[in-house]
Design an enzyme around this catalytic site. Structure first.
Site, PDB file in Angstrom:
ATOM      1  N   ASP A  12     -14.372 -33.057 -29.212  1.00  0.00           N
ATOM      2  CA  ASP A  12     -13.875 -31.848 -29.882  1.00  0.00           C
ATOM      3  C   ASP A  12     -13.183 -32.273 -31.172  1.00  0.00           C
ATOM      4  O   ASP A  12     -11.955 -32.347 -31.244  1.00  0.00           O
ATOM      5  CB  ASP A  12     -12.914 -31.091 -28.952  1.00  0.00           C
ATOM      6  N   LYS A  34     -19.668 -35.243 -24.555  1.00  0.00           N
ATOM      7  CA  LYS A  34     -19.954 -33.801 -24.615  1.00  0.00           C
ATOM      8  C   LYS A  34     -19.807 -33.303 -26.049  1.00  0.00           C
ATOM      9  O   LYS A  34     -18.805 -33.575 -26.710  1.00  0.00           O
ATOM     10  CB  LYS A  34     -18.981 -33.033 -23.706  1.00  0.00           C
ATOM     11  N   ASP A  61     -22.966 -28.662 -24.732  1.00  0.00           N
ATOM     12  CA  ASP A  61     -22.214 -27.538 -24.146  1.00  0.00           C
ATOM     13  C   ASP A  61     -22.495 -26.249 -24.917  1.00  0.00           C
ATOM     14  O   ASP A  61     -21.635 -25.704 -25.591  1.00  0.00           O
ATOM     15  CB  ASP A  61     -20.716 -27.884 -24.157  1.00  0.00           C
ATOM     16  N   LYS A  63     -23.474 -23.289 -23.548  1.00  0.00           N
ATOM     17  CA  LYS A  63     -23.119 -22.084 -22.779  1.00  0.00           C
ATOM     18  C   LYS A  63     -24.020 -20.894 -23.148  1.00  0.00           C
ATOM     19  O   LYS A  63     -23.562 -19.836 -23.541  1.00  0.00           O
ATOM     20  CB  LYS A  63     -21.647 -21.709 -22.989  1.00  0.00           C
ATOM     21  N   HIS A  65     -26.150 -17.601 -23.110  1.00  0.00           N
ATOM     22  CA  HIS A  65     -25.948 -16.324 -22.414  1.00  0.00           C
ATOM     23  C   HIS A  65     -26.734 -15.255 -23.175  1.00  0.00           C
ATOM     24  O   HIS A  65     -26.287 -14.775 -24.218  1.00  0.00           O
ATOM     25  CB  HIS A  65     -24.437 -15.983 -22.404  1.00  0.00           C
ATOM     26  N   ASP A  66     -27.937 -14.916 -22.675  1.00  0.00           N
ATOM     27  CA  ASP A  66     -28.773 -13.922 -23.372  1.00  0.00           C
ATOM     28  C   ASP A  66     -29.798 -13.415 -22.355  1.00  0.00           C
ATOM     29  O   ASP A  66     -29.719 -13.767 -21.170  1.00  0.00           O
ATOM     30  CB  ASP A  66     -29.458 -14.597 -24.581  1.00  0.00           C
ATOM     31  N   GLY A  68     -33.123 -13.318 -20.208  1.00  0.00           N
ATOM     32  CA  GLY A  68     -33.775 -14.483 -19.606  1.00  0.00           C
ATOM     33  C   GLY A  68     -34.829 -15.129 -20.502  1.00  0.00           C
ATOM     34  O   GLY A  68     -34.883 -16.354 -20.633  1.00  0.00           O
ATOM     35  N   THR A  70     -35.142 -15.200 -23.715  1.00  0.00           N
ATOM     36  CA  THR A  70     -34.568 -15.923 -24.862  1.00  0.00           C
ATOM     37  C   THR A  70     -33.936 -17.228 -24.399  1.00  0.00           C
ATOM     38  O   THR A  70     -34.074 -18.272 -25.042  1.00  0.00           O
ATOM     39  CB  THR A  70     -33.529 -15.023 -25.574  1.00  0.00           C
ATOM     40  N   THR A 117     -12.195 -21.161 -17.168  1.00  0.00           N
ATOM     41  CA  THR A 117     -10.835 -21.410 -16.640  1.00  0.00           C
ATOM     42  C   THR A 117      -9.769 -20.709 -17.475  1.00  0.00           C
ATOM     43  O   THR A 117      -8.613 -20.660 -17.084  1.00  0.00           O
ATOM     44  CB  THR A 117     -10.530 -22.926 -16.575  1.00  0.00           C
ATOM     45  N   ARG A 178      -6.043 -34.634 -16.483  1.00  0.00           N
ATOM     46  CA  ARG A 178      -5.050 -35.384 -17.253  1.00  0.00           C
ATOM     47  C   ARG A 178      -4.547 -36.576 -16.443  1.00  0.00           C
ATOM     48  O   ARG A 178      -4.147 -36.401 -15.277  1.00  0.00           O
ATOM     49  CB  ARG A 178      -3.831 -34.505 -17.590  1.00  0.00           C
ATOM     50  N   GLN A 187      -4.177 -26.692 -21.182  1.00  0.00           N
ATOM     51  CA  GLN A 187      -4.815 -26.547 -19.860  1.00  0.00           C
ATOM     52  C   GLN A 187      -3.763 -26.037 -18.872  1.00  0.00           C
ATOM     53  O   GLN A 187      -2.651 -26.537 -18.844  1.00  0.00           O
ATOM     54  CB  GLN A 187      -5.387 -27.884 -19.380  1.00  0.00           C
ATOM     55  N   GLY A 207     -11.024 -34.569 -22.935  1.00  0.00           N
ATOM     56  CA  GLY A 207     -11.065 -34.580 -24.400  1.00  0.00           C
ATOM     57  C   GLY A 207      -9.838 -35.247 -24.987  1.00  0.00           C
ATOM     58  O   GLY A 207      -9.788 -36.466 -25.151  1.00  0.00           O
ATOM     59  N   ARG A 208      -8.824 -34.429 -25.289  1.00  0.00           N
ATOM     60  CA  ARG A 208      -7.674 -34.887 -26.072  1.00  0.00           C
ATOM     61  C   ARG A 208      -6.972 -36.149 -25.561  1.00  0.00           C
ATOM     62  O   ARG A 208      -6.540 -36.966 -26.386  1.00  0.00           O
ATOM     63  CB  ARG A 208      -6.685 -33.731 -26.251  1.00  0.00           C
TER      64      ARG A 208
END
Ligand code: C5P
Length: 231
Positions: A12, A34, A61, A63, A65-66, A68, A70, A117, A178, A187, A207-208
């Site tokens: 990120d 990722k 990543d 994600k 969402h459309d 099926g 597509t 989350t 963590r 988080q 990540g961080r």
């Protein structure tokens, strides 16, 4: 699975150059990366190709969402491009499209995002979704298993119930991790790497704690050590 296979490092970062120098700093402590929205539109896919050429694994990543059809076309393009993990949202039509798009590609694994989350029970109610959050997670994991995708993204809290219900049918990828004594950032519920694995996670996303550390190599090594303690 080795600790290196379990640890997925979230890149990120604002630019591909930043990502490249972070990857260099992490060195052989990083085997799986990722790439998300931040880098995707500004060279993230070229970076993914570069990582693959270095022999690293890549989690895209997206994600998706459309509708099926597509999603099917999008996943087909990703399968042609290459990549190891790809995320889509856990709705039956989306999942069906993703499985059709992947075809029998032996490399690309599809992961279903169950419930983000960042959402809690109140957010679901506000969105008109009248079901207990934990039940919704399991329901969506069930959609994932029925559609034949490879795994789910879920918090450590949900990992245990998903593992109990689906065993090794679904690979569980868990963010919100963590090491002891490291800032939780934004988080809400964090667990240590070893706790995540004990909860049922197969892979963790971090990540961080690594990419923002003064010494990313040492930070990643510490996490690998904690993961190795679960073997
Ligand atoms: O820096 P940090 O370790 O919190 O990064 C976690 C990564 O996992 C981020 O890329 C974040 O977008 C991702 N993620 C998450 N929670 C989810 C799904 C993905 O934190 N439910």
């Amino acid at each position: 699975m080795t600790p290196e296979d379990r640890l997925i490092i979230a890149l990120d970062l604002p630019t591909v150059d930043d990502a490249e120098s972070t990857i260099k700093a992490i060195g052989d402590a990083g085997a799986f990366y990722k790439i998300g929205y931040q880098l995707m539109p500004i060279g993230g896919l070229q970076l993914a190709e570069h990582l693959s050429a270095l022999g690293k694994k890549v989690f895209l990543d997206f994600k998706f969402h459309d509708i099926g059809a597509t999603v099917e076309r999008g996943v087909k393009s990703v399968a042609t491009f290459g990549g190891d993990f790809l995320t889509v949202h856990a709705e039956p039509d989306v999942l069906k499209g993703a499985v059709a798009g992947r075809g029998d590609d032996p490399r690309l694994k599809i992961l279903a995002v169950t419930v983000l989350t960042s959402l809690n029970q109140e957010s679901l109610t506000r969105a008109g979704i009248d079901i207990k959050l934990e039940d919704l997670v399991l329901k969506r994991a069930e959609f994932a298993a029925e559609a034949g995708v490879d795994g789910v993204v879920a918090s450590a809290k949900e990992a245990t119930a998903i593992k109990q219900r689906f065993g090794n049918e679904l690979t569980i990828v868990t963010p919100g991790v963590r090491p002891k004594g490291v800032s939780a950032d934004d988080q809400k519920r964090v667990v240590t790497p070893a706790e995540a694995i004990k909860s049922g996670a197969d892979h963790i996303v971090v990540g961080r704690p690594i990419i923002a550390a003064n010494d990313p190599f040492a930070a990643a090594k510490d996490i690998l050590k904690d993961l190795a303690s679960t073997e």
